[in-house]
Design an enzyme around this catalytic site. Structure first.
Site, PDB file in Angstrom:
ATOM      1  N   ARG A 107       1.028  -1.137  -0.220  1.00  0.00           N
ATOM      2  CA  ARG A 107       0.057   0.085  -0.037  1.00  0.00           C
ATOM      3  C   ARG A 107       0.877   1.106   0.038  1.00  0.00           C
ATOM      4  O   ARG A 107       1.909   1.144   0.822  1.00  0.00           O
ATOM      5  CB  ARG A 107      -0.830  -0.007   1.183  1.00  0.00           C
ATOM      6  CG  ARG A 107      -2.107  -1.064   1.305  1.00  0.00           C
ATOM      7  CD  ARG A 107      -3.227  -0.653   0.051  1.00  0.00           C
ATOM      8  NE  ARG A 107      -4.327  -1.488   0.070  1.00  0.00           N
ATOM      9  CZ  ARG A 107      -4.334  -2.556  -0.620  1.00  0.00           C
ATOM     10  NH1 ARG A 107      -3.477  -2.646  -1.631  1.00  0.00           N
ATOM     11  NH2 ARG A 107      -5.618  -3.323  -0.814  1.00  0.00           N
ATOM     12  N   ASP A 112       4.440  -0.514  -7.185  1.00  0.00           N
ATOM     13  CA  ASP A 112       3.097  -0.949  -7.768  1.00  0.00           C
ATOM     14  C   ASP A 112       1.792  -0.047  -7.101  1.00  0.00           C
ATOM     15  O   ASP A 112       0.774  -0.316  -7.560  1.00  0.00           O
ATOM     16  CB  ASP A 112       2.825  -2.428  -7.631  1.00  0.00           C
ATOM     17  CG  ASP A 112       1.436  -2.841  -8.124  1.00  0.00           C
ATOM     18  OD1 ASP A 112       1.693  -2.480  -9.484  1.00  0.00           O
ATOM     19  OD2 ASP A 112       0.652  -3.133  -7.631  1.00  0.00           O
ATOM     20  N   GLU A 171      -2.572   7.375  -5.041  1.00  0.00           N
ATOM     21  CA  GLU A 171      -2.887   6.668  -5.932  1.00  0.00           C
ATOM     22  C   GLU A 171      -4.394   6.833  -6.560  1.00  0.00           C
ATOM     23  O   GLU A 171      -4.832   6.576  -7.569  1.00  0.00           O
ATOM     24  CB  GLU A 171      -2.422   5.305  -6.087  1.00  0.00           C
ATOM     25  CG  GLU A 171      -3.301   4.520  -5.129  1.00  0.00           C
ATOM     26  CD  GLU A 171      -2.937   3.091  -4.992  1.00  0.00           C
ATOM     27  OE1 GLU A 171      -1.835   2.661  -5.073  1.00  0.00           O
ATOM     28  OE2 GLU A 171      -3.855   1.995  -5.196  1.00  0.00           O
ATOM     29  N   HIS A 184      -1.168  -0.165  -9.671  1.00  0.00           N
ATOM     30  CA  HIS A 184      -1.635  -1.156  -8.780  1.00  0.00           C
ATOM     31  C   HIS A 184      -2.074  -2.337  -9.528  1.00  0.00           C
ATOM     32  O   HIS A 184      -3.269  -2.680  -9.592  1.00  0.00           O
ATOM     33  CB  HIS A 184      -2.948  -0.527  -8.091  1.00  0.00           C
ATOM     34  CG  HIS A 184      -3.319  -1.182  -6.724  1.00  0.00           C
ATOM     35  ND1 HIS A 184      -3.156  -0.479  -5.547  1.00  0.00           N
ATOM     36  CD2 HIS A 184      -3.268  -2.470  -6.405  1.00  0.00           C
ATOM     37  CE1 HIS A 184      -3.684  -1.491  -4.506  1.00  0.00           C
ATOM     38  NE2 HIS A 184      -3.489  -2.770  -4.959  1.00  0.00           N
TER      39      HIS A 184
HETATM   40  P1  NAD Z   1      -1.468 -11.466   5.040  1.00  0.00           P
HETATM   41  O1  NAD Z   1      -2.402 -10.932   6.024  1.00  0.00           O
HETATM   42  O2  NAD Z   1      -1.447 -12.796   4.923  1.00  0.00           O
HETATM   43  O3  NAD Z   1       0.075 -10.935   5.571  1.00  0.00           O
HETATM   44  C1  NAD Z   1       0.271  -9.570   5.997  1.00  0.00           C
HETATM   45  C2  NAD Z   1       1.497  -9.956   7.146  1.00  0.00           C
HETATM   46  O4  NAD Z   1       1.898  -8.646   7.536  1.00  0.00           O
HETATM   47  C3  NAD Z   1       1.122 -10.832   8.116  1.00  0.00           C
HETATM   48  O5  NAD Z   1       1.978 -11.497   8.448  1.00  0.00           O
HETATM   49  C4  NAD Z   1       1.215  -9.926   9.441  1.00  0.00           C
HETATM   50  O6  NAD Z   1       1.544 -10.180  10.693  1.00  0.00           O
HETATM   51  C5  NAD Z   1       2.157  -8.710   8.812  1.00  0.00           C
HETATM   52  N1  NAD Z   1       1.982  -7.551   9.502  1.00  0.00           N
HETATM   53  C6  NAD Z   1       1.016  -6.694   9.725  1.00  0.00           C
HETATM   54  N2  NAD Z   1       1.529  -5.329  10.326  1.00  0.00           N
HETATM   55  C7  NAD Z   1       2.968  -5.422   9.990  1.00  0.00           C
HETATM   56  C8  NAD Z   1       3.652  -4.448  10.440  1.00  0.00           C
HETATM   57  N3  NAD Z   1       3.318  -3.112  10.769  1.00  0.00           N
HETATM   58  N4  NAD Z   1       4.943  -4.642  10.062  1.00  0.00           N
HETATM   59  C9  NAD Z   1       5.375  -5.958   9.480  1.00  0.00           C
HETATM   60  N5  NAD Z   1       4.731  -6.782   9.173  1.00  0.00           N
HETATM   61  C10 NAD Z   1       3.260  -6.686   9.598  1.00  0.00           C
HETATM   62  O7  NAD Z   1      -1.623 -10.483   3.767  1.00  0.00           O
HETATM   63  P2  NAD Z   1      -1.199 -10.759   2.175  1.00  0.00           P
HETATM   64  O8  NAD Z   1      -2.104 -11.345   1.553  1.00  0.00           O
HETATM   65  O9  NAD Z   1       0.167 -11.347   2.266  1.00  0.00           O
HETATM   66  O10 NAD Z   1      -1.220  -9.364   1.604  1.00  0.00           O
HETATM   67  C11 NAD Z   1      -0.210  -8.365   2.024  1.00  0.00           C
HETATM   68  C12 NAD Z   1      -0.549  -6.935   1.638  1.00  0.00           C
HETATM   69  O11 NAD Z   1      -0.308  -6.953   0.046  1.00  0.00           O
HETATM   70  C13 NAD Z   1      -2.119  -6.650   1.728  1.00  0.00           C
HETATM   71  O12 NAD Z   1      -2.492  -6.103   2.889  1.00  0.00           O
HETATM   72  C14 NAD Z   1      -2.464  -5.541   0.811  1.00  0.00           C
HETATM   73  O13 NAD Z   1      -2.093  -4.136   1.376  1.00  0.00           O
HETATM   74  C15 NAD Z   1      -1.329  -5.876  -0.447  1.00  0.00           C
HETATM   75  N6  NAD Z   1      -1.940  -6.412  -1.823  1.00  0.00           N
HETATM   76  C16 NAD Z   1      -1.405  -5.669  -2.614  1.00  0.00           C
HETATM   77  C17 NAD Z   1      -1.903  -5.954  -4.168  1.00  0.00           C
HETATM   78  C18 NAD Z   1      -1.693  -5.509  -5.323  1.00  0.00           C
HETATM   79  O14 NAD Z   1      -2.169  -5.779  -6.337  1.00  0.00           O
HETATM   80  N7  NAD Z   1      -0.550  -4.586  -5.309  1.00  0.00           N
HETATM   81  C19 NAD Z   1      -3.025  -7.388  -3.929  1.00  0.00           C
HETATM   82  C20 NAD Z   1      -3.073  -7.797  -3.037  1.00  0.00           C
HETATM   83  C21 NAD Z   1      -2.396  -7.437  -1.495  1.00  0.00           C
END
Ligand code: NAD
Length: 333
Positions: free
Chosen positions: A233, A257, A262, A294
């Site tokens: 994000r 990305d 955005e 994105h």
């Molecule tokens: P997930 O919930 O499986 O994993 C997120 C991890 O981050 C967890 O292990 C959590 O403990 C950890 N975390 C939480 N707060 C934290 C912090 N302050 N510092 C370090 N680690 C922390 O989520 P995911 O499915 O792996 O997705 C991760 C992120 O990717 C989503 O939250 C979303 O913002 C982003 N995303 C982006 C796209 C894209 O198209 N660019 C698509 C899907 C997801």
């Protein structure tokens, strides 16, 4: 039939939702506009709304939806930082798609690193212009380098495996993981990650606590020439600090990305606009910055899963009173 108002519709969404909506007993009204306080009225006569990452699901919008008797907000994404969950609590249910393809995002991230490091985007343009010079095209081997992953959840883990496949050492910071069950990952503190990583990749959600996690203090702790990859994000990175770091050479490259401002840019064709977002224009002017809008989620597999899980979320809510993928308000989100 359940009636759904679908906001910020794109052709690639419609293909998959059209394919499956009848099977789930859902009739969809598609709207090109994003959900906002002003556009919430379009959901009149519907039972629920479907939104994406840059729709404005603020308190004011939620109040308008409640006025129109909307019972469910179905996010067709994993992240929910754009939703005022406190305002929704006990009034309207919010569901999401917690997982649709961690591979899509992680593979796109590695693609961006490869492209930026080996300057493939520039080579593509040069060779089409019959310019076969290799001057200023030098990259570095990924093999033997250290990647620092922030947030080792579903996507972070897949990205770690991809990096391991390239012969990289993987270190990670995740304050919510107490026990290290990963064979190929060393868990470290945030400061240690900043100090040791050649490439830093963000894979944690955006919360109140980690807004601008990558700021000038964090950048100062990093190695000279560090590469930063953000597919998570935009709000995780302070864009001013990033630009300063890139200008000074402290940061060797940025693959983004996502971008903190955005919501008024991404997913739209803004090429005719002359009044351009200045920070974005600065970033795009730099030879060591690669930006995609994105796009990391955008594979057929992910889009199909997004449609199927969203439609199932809606059907289960209205027909079985179940909300398996509900997003529940917590103090720190
Ligand atoms: P997930 O919930 O499986 O994993 C997120 C991890 O981050 C967890 O292990 C959590 O403990 C950890 N975390 C939480 N707060 C934290 C912090 N302050 N510092 C370090 N680690 C922390 O989520 P995911 O499915 O792996 O997705 C991760 C992120 O990717 C989503 O939250 C979303 O913002 C982003 N995303 C982006 C796209 C894209 O198209 N660019 C698509 C899907 C997801």
């Amino acid at each position: 039939m359940i009636k759904l108002a679908f906001y910020d519709t794109k052709p690639y969404d419609k293909i998959w939702f059209d394919k499956y909506c009848e099977e789930f007993g859902i009739k969809i009204k598609y709207y090109d506009v994003k959900l906002s306080e002003e556009t919430a009225v379009l959901a009149r006569d519907c039972d629920c709304v479907c939104t994406f990452v840059n729709d404005d699901v603020s308190k004011a919008t939620i109040e308008r939806l409640l006025f129109k008797k909307i019972k469910l907000i179905a996010l067709r994404c994993a992240g929910y930082n754009n939703v005022d969950l406190k305002a929704a609590k006990d009034k309207i249910t919010v569901v999401r798609v917690p997982e649709y393809s961690p591979y899509a995002v992680a593979e796109h991230g590695m693609g961006m690193i490869l492209c930026l490091n080996r300057k493939l985007h520039r080579a593509y343009i040069r060779t089409r212009d019959f310019n076969f010079s290799l001057v200023r095209m030098t990259g570095f081997d990924l093999n033997g380098k250290t990647v620092g992953i922030i947030g080792i959840g579903k996507i972070g883990k897949v990205f770690a495996d991809i990096c391991s496949g390239f012969g990289m050492k993987v270190i990670a910071y995740d304050p919510f993981i107490k026990e290290n069950k990963f064979k190929n990952i060393e868990l470290v503190s945030f400061d240690e990650l900043c100090q040791r990583a050649d490439i830093i990749s963000l894979h944690c959600p955006l919360t109140k606590d980690n807004h601008h996690l990558i700021n000038i203090d964090a950048i100062n702790k990093m190695k000279d020439g560090v590469f930063i990859l953000n597919t998570s994000r935009g709000g995780l990175i302070n864009s001013d600090s990033l630009i300063d770091g890139l200008k000074s050479g402290k940061i060797g490259g940025a693959a983004l990305d996502v971008y903190e401002e955005e919501s008024d840019l991404f997913f739209e064709d803004m090429s005719g606009e002359t009044d351009r977002d200045e920070k974005m224009a600065t970033l795009l002017s730099m030879p060591n910055v690669l930006i995609t809008s994105h796009q990391a989620f955008l594979t057929n597999e992910a889009l199909e899963n997004i449609a199927l899980v969203t439609l199932k979320n809606i059907k289960n809510f209205f027909e079985n009173n179940e909300a398996e993928n509900e997003v529940i308000y917590k103090e720190n989100i």
